[in-house]
Enzyme design. Structure first.
Site, mmCIF file in Angstrom:
data_model
loop_
_atom_site.group_PDB
_atom_site.id
_atom_site.type_symbol
_atom_site.label_atom_id
_atom_site.label_comp_id
_atom_site.label_asym_id
_atom_site.label_seq_id
_atom_site.Cartn_x
_atom_site.Cartn_y
_atom_site.Cartn_z
ATOM 1 C CD GLN A 97 -2.884 -0.670 2.527
ATOM 2 O OE1 GLN A 97 -3.216 -1.640 3.394
ATOM 3 N NE2 GLN A 97 -3.628 0.237 2.484
ATOM 4 C CG HIS A 98 0.342 3.568 2.617
ATOM 5 N ND1 HIS A 98 -1.246 4.129 2.689
ATOM 6 C CD2 HIS A 98 0.473 2.726 3.493
ATOM 7 C CE1 HIS A 98 -1.576 3.479 3.586
ATOM 8 N NE2 HIS A 98 -0.766 2.526 4.209
ATOM 9 C CG ASP A 150 0.228 -4.891 1.668
ATOM 10 O OD1 ASP A 150 -0.510 -4.081 1.927
ATOM 11 O OD2 ASP A 150 1.410 -4.846 1.945
#
Length: 460
Positions: A71-72, A229
């Site tokens: 992520q991110h 994820d």
């Protein structure tokens, strides 16, 4: 047999599983490594995906595919679709100051929680975009579109610039409650509104693998939306409302499937969406399995020996406490913190005590994350690479104060992505794949271990 492919493009590697769409049976799999660091050229992810697919026997017979990924991460593209600079990953903390600034500019954490369900920390994409605008203005000016790691890989495969609810909810500029981008927040952070991927529903198609991608496919391979994820892991272990999952990977997470969105103004709980149309309140830590790696390295032993050492020491490690903030920390939000040992005496200066303190410290840290969810589940599902440790499995129920279930070892993120791909092919809900080989662990609760850890943590 109808086959589906699931991908986990994680921080450290790319894993591919090919499974039977109906039963979930594993047919073949492959893996390739990613480079180290907190900023990475996305081209490395692409090459790793190609290598992992080749090692998994390619897409022969595969009818649908899905990408799960870390992520991110901030992927910036120019007007020609070229990557502007290396992607800043979730574990890059250089944007901690930007996060603090953005919280103040919007009027405090309560306003952020109300707007997007989460209070931004350095991990969030929105803070990385602020950092880019302030520190690399030329790169910021060249940025025409912004996406996440899984979005970029899906785009490279199929040509569709799309994302999903789960991964979008970790940007800091998409609201799980309303299902809309908050472009006003994006403009506040970045000074502009670059193009963003369309947010697909759980079963919407992201197109199909194109010949232009360079990935060989004998027939049509449909692309599912993909996801972050943690959302994929929830699908992979079959988490249902009421379950709490604790994942011990590069990062640590505690999350639960919920029917309604959350908004925690303290910032401890990120109010994410999941990959099924529900929600995924989540608490994340920067420090998890690598605490065990670091301790094994200090002791000059392998992880198997670290397990034996930890299990040969008494509960509570004789008062030795390991506060494992080895890479700074996200929860609590202490990006510049360091780890520490407390209660070191002649009696506790042994490999056994240090090994036990490391396992207990990591688990106490994750138990703090678990507590922040405010739930009281009957059990905890324990997953991730760190869950393969026998010491972790046996000590966890004492620290968590409830039974622990460890699903059969697997690539849970890739499995969840494969399950999403199978869902794309049909059905109102994700297919109910049989999960075998789960192990159950119980132990008497050890509240004194948590209490001693809390004391030491406050002395940091």
């Amino acid at each position: 047999m109808t086959l589906v492919a699931g991908v986990d493009s994680s921080t450290q590697s790319c894993k591919v599983v090919i499974r039977d769409a109906r039963t979930g049976a594993l047919v073949r799999q492959g893996r390739a490594t990613h480079p180290d660091g907190t900023e990475v050229d996305p081209a490395a992810w692409w090459e790793a995906l190609r290598e992992a697919l080749e090692r998994a026997g390619g897409l022969d017979g595969v009818e649908a595919m899905s990408i799960g990924a870390q992520q991110h991460g901030m992927v910036c593209l120019d007007a020609d679709g070229q990557v502007v600079r290396k992607a800043l990953l979730w574990n890059d903390t250089r944007s901690a100051g930007a996060a603090a600034d953005l919280i103040g500019e919007l009027g405090g954490p309560q306003r952020w929680a109300e707007a997007v369900g989460s209070v931004p920390v350095a991990s969030f994409t929105v803070t990385k975009l602020r950092w880019l605008a302030e520190h690399e203005p030329d790169s910021a000016r060249r940025t025409e579109r912004v996406c996440l790691p899984h979005d970029w890989l899906t785009w490279r495969l199929g040509g569709e610039f799309v994302t999903d609810r789960g991964d979008a909810s970790g940007t800091g500029y998409w609201s799980p409650a309303t299902g809309d981008y908050r472009t006003d927040l994006l403009r506040t952070a970045f000074g502009a509104t670059p193009g963003l991927p369309a947010v697909l529903g759980p079963r919407e198609s992201a197109g199909q693998v194109r010949p232009a991608s360079g990935i060989p496919a004998a027939g049509t391979v449909r692309l599912a939306p993909g996801t972050g994820d943690n959302m994929a892991a929830a699908l992979g272990v079959g988490a249902l409302p009421g379950d709490v999952v604790v994942s011990i990977g590069t990062s640590g997470t505690a999350f639960a499937v919920a029917e309604s969105p959350s908004a925690d103004p303290s910032g401890s709980v990120a109010g994410f969406a999941d990959a099924t149309g529900r929600f995924l309140p989540l608490v994340a830590t920067l420090n998890a399995a690598r605490v065990l790696d670091a301790t094994a390295r200090m002791l000059g032993v392998g992880l198997d020996v670290l397990d034996r050492l930890a299990l040969s020491a008494p509960a509570g490690a004789g008062g030795l406490v390991y506060v494992p903030y080895l890479e700074g920390e996200r929860t609590p939000n202490l990006p510049t913190a360091t780890g520490s040992l407390h209660g070191l005496t002649l009696a506790t200066s042994t490999p056994e005590h240090l090994a036990r303190a490391a396992v207990e410290g990591m688990l106490c840290h994750l138990a703090d994350a678990f507590d922040a969810l405010g739930l009281d589940p009957a059990r905890v599902l324990l997953i991730g690479g760190g869950a393969r440790s026998e010491a972790v499995r046996r000590i966890a129920p004492a620290v968590f104060g409830r039974p622990v279930v460890v699903p059969e070892p697997g690539e849970y993120v890739a499995d969840g992505a494969a399950r999403q791909a199978a869902w794309l092919l049909g059905g109102d809900e994700p297919p109910a794949w049989e999960a075998g080989g789960a192990e159950h662990y119980e132990a008497d609760p050890a509240p004194q271990v948590r209490a001693r850890y809390a004391e030491a943590r406050s002395l940091r």
